[in-house]
Design a protein around this motif. Sequence first.
Motif, PDB file in Angstrom:
ATOM      1  N   ARG A   6       0.835  -1.212   0.000  1.00 50.78           N
ATOM      2  CA  ARG A   6       0.000   0.000   0.000  1.00 50.78           C
ATOM      3  C   ARG A   6       0.867   1.259   0.000  1.00 50.78           C
ATOM      4  NH1 ARG A   6      -3.485   3.634  -1.373  1.00 50.78           N
ATOM      5  NH2 ARG A   6      -4.389   4.849   0.304  1.00 50.78           N
ATOM      6  N   VAL A   7       1.948   1.252   0.791  1.00 48.68           N
ATOM      7  CA  VAL A   7       2.842   2.408   0.831  1.00 48.68           C
ATOM      8  C   VAL A   7       3.425   2.672  -0.550  1.00 48.68           C
ATOM      9  CG1 VAL A   7       5.059   3.250   1.718  1.00 48.68           C
ATOM     10  CG2 VAL A   7       3.385   2.225   3.283  1.00 48.68           C
ATOM     11  N   GLY A   8       3.909   1.637  -1.214  1.00 51.87           N
ATOM     12  CA  GLY A   8       4.489   1.805  -2.545  1.00 51.87           C
ATOM     13  C   GLY A   8       3.492   2.342  -3.551  1.00 51.87           C
ATOM     14  N   GLU A   9       2.301   1.774  -3.553  1.00 53.20           N
ATOM     15  CA  GLU A   9       1.281   2.226  -4.495  1.00 53.20           C
ATOM     16  C   GLU A   9       0.800   3.634  -4.170  1.00 53.20           C
ATOM     17  OE1 GLU A   9       0.431   0.946  -7.429  1.00 53.20           O
ATOM     18  OE2 GLU A   9       2.047  -0.449  -6.933  1.00 53.20           O
ATOM     19  N   GLU A  56      13.502   4.213   8.129  1.00 52.21           N
ATOM     20  CA  GLU A  56      12.241   4.067   8.848  1.00 52.21           C
ATOM     21  C   GLU A  56      11.123   4.523   7.911  1.00 52.21           C
ATOM     22  OE1 GLU A  56      12.333   6.223  12.547  1.00 52.21           O
ATOM     23  OE2 GLU A  56      14.192   5.248  13.165  1.00 52.21           O
ATOM     24  N   ILE A  57      10.151   3.669   7.724  1.00 48.06           N
ATOM     25  CA  ILE A  57       9.009   4.003   6.868  1.00 48.06           C
ATOM     26  C   ILE A  57       7.774   4.064   7.760  1.00 48.06           C
ATOM     27  CG2 ILE A  57       7.589   3.299   4.915  1.00 48.06           C
ATOM     28  CD1 ILE A  57      10.161   1.889   3.870  1.00 48.06           C
ATOM     29  N   TYR A  58       7.112   5.201   7.697  1.00 46.09           N
ATOM     30  CA  TYR A  58       5.942   5.423   8.533  1.00 46.09           C
ATOM     31  C   TYR A  58       4.689   5.518   7.686  1.00 46.09           C
ATOM     32  CZ  TYR A  58       9.015   6.187  12.446  1.00 46.09           C
ATOM     33  OH  TYR A  58       9.943   5.994  13.421  1.00 46.09           O
ATOM     34  N   VAL A  59       3.577   5.084   8.285  1.00 47.30           N
ATOM     35  CA  VAL A  59       2.267   5.229   7.666  1.00 47.30           C
ATOM     36  C   VAL A  59       1.417   6.129   8.538  1.00 47.30           C
ATOM     37  CG1 VAL A  59       2.279   3.038   6.421  1.00 47.30           C
ATOM     38  CG2 VAL A  59       1.394   3.113   8.764  1.00 47.30           C
ATOM     39  N   GLU A  67      -8.851   6.286  10.743  1.00 47.83           N
ATOM     40  CA  GLU A  67      -9.859   5.219  10.857  1.00 47.83           C
ATOM     41  C   GLU A  67      -9.320   3.905  10.275  1.00 47.83           C
ATOM     42  OE1 GLU A  67     -13.508   6.671   9.196  1.00 47.83           O
ATOM     43  OE2 GLU A  67     -13.563   8.364  10.592  1.00 47.83           O
ATOM     44  N   ALA A  68      -8.083   3.577  10.609  1.00 47.95           N
ATOM     45  CA  ALA A  68      -7.378   2.344  10.238  1.00 47.95           C
ATOM     46  C   ALA A  68      -6.975   2.279   8.762  1.00 47.95           C
ATOM     47  CB  ALA A  68      -8.192   1.100  10.610  1.00 47.95           C
ATOM     48  N   LYS A  69      -7.350   3.266   7.961  1.00 46.43           N
ATOM     49  CA  LYS A  69      -6.985   3.291   6.546  1.00 46.43           C
ATOM     50  C   LYS A  69      -5.706   4.109   6.357  1.00 46.43           C
ATOM     51  CE  LYS A  69      -8.564   4.795   2.033  1.00 46.43           C
ATOM     52  NZ  LYS A  69      -9.478   5.652   1.298  1.00 46.43           N
ATOM     53  N   ILE A  70      -4.763   3.595   5.579  1.00 40.76           N
ATOM     54  CA  ILE A  70      -3.527   4.332   5.310  1.00 40.76           C
ATOM     55  C   ILE A  70      -3.814   5.477   4.347  1.00 40.76           C
ATOM     56  CG2 ILE A  70      -1.210   4.209   4.301  1.00 40.76           C
ATOM     57  CD1 ILE A  70      -1.083   1.298   5.299  1.00 40.76           C
ATOM     58  N   VAL A  71      -3.547   6.700   4.811  1.00 47.38           N
ATOM     59  CA  VAL A  71      -3.808   7.890   3.991  1.00 47.38           C
ATOM     60  C   VAL A  71      -2.532   8.671   3.691  1.00 47.38           C
ATOM     61  CG1 VAL A  71      -6.216   8.121   4.715  1.00 47.38           C
ATOM     62  CG2 VAL A  71      -4.396   9.289   6.016  1.00 47.38           C
ATOM     63  N   GLY A  72      -1.390   8.195   4.208  1.00 51.28           N
ATOM     64  CA  GLY A  72      -0.128   8.864   3.947  1.00 51.28           C
ATOM     65  C   GLY A  72       1.033   7.994   4.369  1.00 51.28           C
ATOM     66  N   SER A  73       2.209   8.356   3.877  1.00 49.64           N
ATOM     67  CA  SER A  73       3.424   7.635   4.276  1.00 49.64           C
ATOM     68  C   SER A  73       4.633   8.534   4.061  1.00 49.64           C
ATOM     69  CB  SER A  73       3.582   6.335   3.500  1.00 49.64           C
ATOM     70  OG  SER A  73       3.895   6.587   2.154  1.00 49.64           O
ATOM     71  N   MET A  74       5.720   8.173   4.713  1.00 48.41           N
ATOM     72  CA  MET A  74       6.974   8.904   4.546  1.00 48.41           C
ATOM     73  C   MET A  74       8.118   7.985   4.949  1.00 48.41           C
ATOM     74  SD  MET A  74       7.027  11.467   7.758  1.00 48.41           S
ATOM     75  CE  MET A  74       6.714  10.878   9.422  1.00 48.41           C
TER      76      MET A  74
END
Length: 176
Positions: A26-29, A63-66, A70-77
């Motif tokens: 999910r993070v990659g996409e 370190e990769i953060y999400v 509401e439990a849905k991934i909406v961002g990452s860094m």
Amino acid sequence: MNQADTFSYRTKDLVIELAAPEDYERVGELTAQSYFAAGHFETPEDSYLQFVRKVRERAEQAEIYVVRREAKIVGSMTLIQVGSDYADIALPGELEIRMLSVDPAAQRGGVGRAMVSATIERARSLPGINAVSLTTGSTWHSARALYESMDFVHDPQRDWVVPGTDISLVVYARKL
């Protein structure tokens, strides 16, 4: 890096925590889709977008953060220190933010600001880190305004052009 597995940052509706292996796809996409949707690449198959999808490999050195709402991934860094193969601009004593991305449907909702705030808190918890740095596009005015509103300062001596392109990037840093 140390203690990443216990670091988290919360706002009233967001939780920022270390990505788990099951989050990597999910993070990659998300990263590739948000960069493409912003108009930075001509095709979703661009080689850089393929690179950002390789989250598992990146997690071995960074370190990769999400960000979850509401439990849905909406961002990452991705947070990187000098010496990592993934560091672009980090100097000794800096924690570099890379590949910050927000789901286009969640943009303008405080996700990016929360990620930068979380990075500042994470940097303060790391021994020997006294600044946070990042690269952004020279024409990405809303991103630049966000960073400037959070006391990041443009460091023009560190600006650079992506090799083999005409893409100009600017560097910001914030002392802790």
